[in-house]
Design a protein around this motif. Structure first.
Motif, PDB file in Angstrom:
ATOM      1  N   THR A 168       1.363  -1.193  -0.202  1.00 23.74           N
ATOM      2  CA  THR A 168      -0.100   0.302  -0.208  1.00 23.74           C
ATOM      3  C   THR A 168       0.709   1.264   0.000  1.00 23.74           C
ATOM      4  O   THR A 168       0.201   2.682  -0.356  1.00 23.74           O
ATOM      5  N   GLY A 169       2.303   1.309   0.733  1.00 21.25           N
ATOM      6  CA  GLY A 169       2.885   2.488   0.775  1.00 21.25           C
ATOM      7  C   GLY A 169       2.834   3.160   2.110  1.00 21.25           C
ATOM      8  O   GLY A 169       3.485   4.477   1.648  1.00 21.25           O
ATOM      9  N   ARG A 170       1.607   2.448   2.744  1.00 19.78           N
ATOM     10  CA  ARG A 170       1.110   4.115   3.160  1.00 19.78           C
ATOM     11  C   ARG A 170       1.635   5.518   2.832  1.00 19.78           C
ATOM     12  O   ARG A 170       2.080   6.016   3.240  1.00 19.78           O
ATOM     13  N   ARG A 171       0.493   5.864   2.629  1.00 20.03           N
ATOM     14  CA  ARG A 171       0.075   6.629   1.850  1.00 20.03           C
ATOM     15  C   ARG A 171      -0.012   7.665   2.604  1.00 20.03           C
ATOM     16  O   ARG A 171      -0.565   7.457   3.779  1.00 20.03           O
ATOM     17  N   ASP A 172       0.594   8.868   2.355  1.00 18.51           N
ATOM     18  CA  ASP A 172       0.111  10.304   3.348  1.00 18.51           C
ATOM     19  C   ASP A 172      -0.974  11.053   2.449  1.00 18.51           C
ATOM     20  O   ASP A 172      -1.893  10.313   1.964  1.00 18.51           O
ATOM     21  N   ALA A 173      -1.323  11.921   3.204  1.00 18.87           N
ATOM     22  CA  ALA A 173      -2.453  12.720   3.082  1.00 18.87           C
ATOM     23  C   ALA A 173      -2.638  12.722   1.779  1.00 18.87           C
ATOM     24  O   ALA A 173      -3.419  13.566   1.064  1.00 18.87           O
ATOM     25  N   ASN A 174      -1.331  13.375   1.335  1.00 16.62           N
ATOM     26  CA  ASN A 174      -1.060  13.805  -0.843  1.00 16.62           C
ATOM     27  C   ASN A 174      -0.934  12.220  -0.912  1.00 16.62           C
ATOM     28  O   ASN A 174      -1.042  12.611  -2.428  1.00 16.62           O
ATOM     29  N   GLY A 175      -1.002  11.134  -0.465  1.00 16.39           N
ATOM     30  CA  GLY A 175      -1.035  10.172  -1.298  1.00 16.39           C
ATOM     31  C   GLY A 175       0.318   9.901  -2.291  1.00 16.39           C
ATOM     32  O   GLY A 175       0.810   9.301  -2.428  1.00 16.39           O
ATOM     33  N   VAL A 176       1.265  10.240  -2.001  1.00 16.67           N
ATOM     34  CA  VAL A 176       2.849   9.869  -2.312  1.00 16.67           C
ATOM     35  C   VAL A 176       2.724   8.883  -0.339  1.00 16.67           C
ATOM     36  O   VAL A 176       2.583   8.686   0.487  1.00 16.67           O
ATOM     37  N   ARG A 177       4.101   8.032  -0.875  1.00 13.89           N
ATOM     38  CA  ARG A 177       4.034   6.914  -0.792  1.00 13.89           C
ATOM     39  C   ARG A 177       5.379   7.029   1.027  1.00 13.89           C
ATOM     40  O   ARG A 177       6.546   7.585   0.800  1.00 13.89           O
ATOM     41  N   ARG A 178       4.588   6.144   1.765  1.00 16.75           N
ATOM     42  CA  ARG A 178       6.006   6.867   3.071  1.00 16.75           C
ATOM     43  C   ARG A 178       6.640   5.732   3.407  1.00 16.75           C
ATOM     44  O   ARG A 178       7.313   5.511   3.780  1.00 16.75           O
ATOM     45  N   ARG A 179       6.633   4.440   2.226  1.00 14.46           N
ATOM     46  CA  ARG A 179       7.534   3.223   3.132  1.00 14.46           C
ATOM     47  C   ARG A 179       7.698   2.658   1.378  1.00 14.46           C
ATOM     48  O   ARG A 179       7.723   2.241   1.014  1.00 14.46           O
ATOM     49  N   GLU A 180       9.004   3.383   0.984  1.00 12.59           N
ATOM     50  CA  GLU A 180       9.596   2.304   0.475  1.00 12.59           C
ATOM     51  C   GLU A 180      10.775   1.712   0.662  1.00 12.59           C
ATOM     52  O   GLU A 180      11.193   0.746   1.849  1.00 12.59           O
TER      53      GLU A 180
END
Length: 205
Positions: free
Chosen positions: A56-68
């Motif tokens: 899922t990438g653990r998206r932030d509020a802007n939809g950006v991946r938190r988990r690379e």
């Protein structure tokens, strides 16, 4: 995809995560089953929750991946899923036409075939130093390759270099012709036009 929508741009981790999910689904595994297989292979840090965060990438509020993903995780997942790491690095199978993978903030690739060939050391990126790329690629060819295989690869390298040089020459010539045409239209003198044709040559003293 509608005609006015923009094809998506994926980070490398986004693309790998989608490829991992595709490979997991092909095996008919749940997230828990993949985690169990990872544990059995010694990749104990790849738990169900970690795998969920990867996919899922653990998206932030802007939809950006938190988990690379790390390279170690990519290799471990390739081992567990019984596929080559390079098969986790391409465009997702269900990617929309025109989908782009952002290799760096300034370098993006939307040609899935080129991407795989680059990962496999078979073709240089258009914006890269192809001479350096192919020099290394030839040196790294498997020792067991036949002379014919090496000759075929070298020939394809030379053809690719020739095509790149021809494209660069044609682009330079088109730009020069455009400048000459503009100069003629503006009434430039023969000397000024000659300078455009031979910019490196000094005029008569």
């Amino acid at each position: 995809m509608s005609s006015d929508s923009v094809p998506p741009t994926l980070s490398v981790s986004d693309a790998v995560a989608l490829r991992v999910k595709e490979a997991r689904n092909r095996r008919g595994w749940t997230m828990k089953q993949l985690a169990t297989a990872c544990h059995d292979a010694g990749a104990t840090k790849l738990t169900s929750s970690v795998l969920a965060n990867i996919e899922t990438g653990r998206r932030d509020a802007n939809g950006v991946r938190r988990r690379e993903l790390s390279i170690d995780e990519v290799v471990a997942l390739a081992v567990v899923l019984d596929i080559s790491p390079v098969h986790l690095l391409g465009l997702p199978d269900e990617a929309e036409p025109g989908t782009t993978i952002l290799l760096t903030p300034e370098v993006a690739v939307s040609d899935g075939e080129l991407l795989v060939e680059w990962f496999c050391g078979q073709k240089a990126l258009p914006q890269g130093d192809s001479r350096q790329f192919y020099s290394t690629a030839i040196q790294r060819r498997p020792a067991g390759d036949s002379q014919q295989a090496l000759a075929d690869f070298t020939s394809s390298v030379l053809q690719d270099r020739a095509a790149a040089m021809t494209a660069a020459f044609n682009s330079e010539m088109a730009a020069t012709l455009a400048k000459i045409n503009a100069a003629v239209q503006s009434g430039a003198s023969p000397e000024e036009i000659a300078d455009l044709i031979n910019p490196g040559e000094a005029g008569p003293e």
